[in-house]
Design an enzyme around this catalytic site. Structure first.
Site, PDB file in Angstrom:
ATOM      1  N   CYS A 160      28.175 -26.117  -2.094  1.00 54.50           N
ATOM      2  CA  CYS A 160      26.906 -25.558  -1.606  1.00 54.50           C
ATOM      3  C   CYS A 160      25.718 -26.175  -2.342  1.00 54.50           C
ATOM      4  O   CYS A 160      25.518 -25.920  -3.539  1.00 54.50           O
ATOM      5  CB  CYS A 160      26.923 -24.038  -1.784  1.00 54.50           C
ATOM      6  SG  CYS A 160      25.349 -23.224  -1.488  1.00 54.50           S
TER       7      CYS A 160
ATOM      8  N   CYS B  46      23.167 -23.732  -3.759  1.00 54.48           N
ATOM      9  CA  CYS B  46      23.749 -23.042  -4.917  1.00 54.48           C
ATOM     10  C   CYS B  46      23.540 -23.865  -6.184  1.00 54.48           C
ATOM     11  O   CYS B  46      23.159 -23.342  -7.234  1.00 54.48           O
ATOM     12  CB  CYS B  46      25.250 -22.812  -4.707  1.00 54.48           C
ATOM     13  SG  CYS B  46      25.673 -21.742  -3.315  1.00 54.48           S
TER      14      CYS B  46
END
Length: 314
Positions: free
Chosen positions: A62, A65
């Protein structure tokens, strides 16, 4: 055979020692301002310290993230909250699918703030800048701290009630003594069993509709029972009661801030701020709240309860 048994015992002890050491290391990390990575250890620490538990869901693949990890999660300002106002743990979504499903995480990154017993206080999805993230943590931690103070004060009042009755029988002038000690002020009483006068908190928050709840769809939260209008609403409320129930157990935040007393508000004088419902004793109190909502919604005052008759939380 004996050597094999001894080796097996030593191996088992070694594994137990390593596991215990890892848990201790994880706990020490959180208290030292670092992220934990073991959900169960973090949950136990939150319960021991009576602090909210912050779950940050992420994944190695991600991009947002990783960006949030670099620019927000590991900053000094965020880590300063750990061990003081929250216990924080990172949850790898690929390795903890059960926890992902449990908290209905549908996007990454996601953050969920829980009470030590597992009730959702608040949540947020997507990449958050540092100031927004800190605000999210601060509001959630303050909400838990405030609700906990109200709960403890009301619990203390319940415990004092029997003694109050004994004192009244021994001396009928007790209430007059209270009156001479202090000027007249609002006093808190025991909350009733049904919150929001039986109206559904989910209908009110989601649709701004005053729908009467039904007893078959009831759910207790912080000592108050709320009635929901349908089975679907019941499941929604059970998953995140802190979002829908009135803040501060329905007590007026202005009176709480200015007088240190938990006074039940009235459903006639409600207002939403930051998607949370607050109740007030009258329109003047509500208007004062609107002038400076941050001050009154984040009050940290300790509550003082008097043993006297007054308004009843409905």
């Amino acid at each position: 055979m004996q050597l094999t048994r001894q080796f097996s015992i030593k191996q088992t002890l070694s594994i137990m020692t390593i596991t215990f050491s890892l848990i201790v290391m994880s706990i020490n990390q959180s208290l030292a301002g670092e992220w934990m990575h073991d959900f169960r250890a973090a949950q136990k620490l939150a319960q021991d310290k009576d602090l909210p538990l912050l779950l940050h869901f992420h994944a190695s693949w991600c991009g947002p993230c990783q960006q949030m990890d670099r620019s927000v999660l590991n900053t000094k300002a965020v880590k300063n909250q750990f061990g003081k106002r929250v216990i924080a743990v990172k949850i790898d979504s690929d390795e903890n699918q059960e926890i992902v499903n449990r908290f209905n995480v549908r996007s990454l990154p996601s953050d969920v703030l829980l009470t030590p017993t597992g009730t959702i206080i608040s949540r947020t999805d997507g990449m958050q800048p540092q100031h927004t993230y800190l605000s999210f943590l601060g509001r959630g931690a303050s909400r838990y701290e405030n609700d906990r103070r109200v709960y403890l004060a009301q619990k203390s009042k319940q415990e004092l009630m029997p003694r109050k009755n004994e004192e009244t029988e021994a001396d009928d002038s007790v209430e007059n003594q209270f009156a001479t000690q202090e000027p007249k002020s609002y006093v808190a009483t025991m909350p009733s069993k049904i919150g929001l006068e039986g109206y559904s908190p989910v209908s009110l928050t989601r649709d701004r509709k005053w729908n009467k709840g039904q007893e078959e769809y009831s759910w207790p939260y912080q000592g108050i029972t709320y009635l929901l209008a349908s089975k679907t609403e019941l499941e929604i409320f059970k998953n995140d009661p802190g979002r829908y129930a009135p803040q501060l157990l329905g007590c007026d935040p202005v009176i709480l801030n200015k007088q240190d007393r938990a006074i039940p508000g009235n459903t006639k004088y409600g207002a939403y701020y930051d998607q949370n419902l607050y109740l007030f004793i009258d329109i003047e109190s509500r208007e004062e709240f609107k002038k400076n909502p941050d001050r009154f919604s984040r009050t940290m005052h300790v509550l003082k309860f008097k043993l006297s008759d007054g308004a009843v939380l409905r």
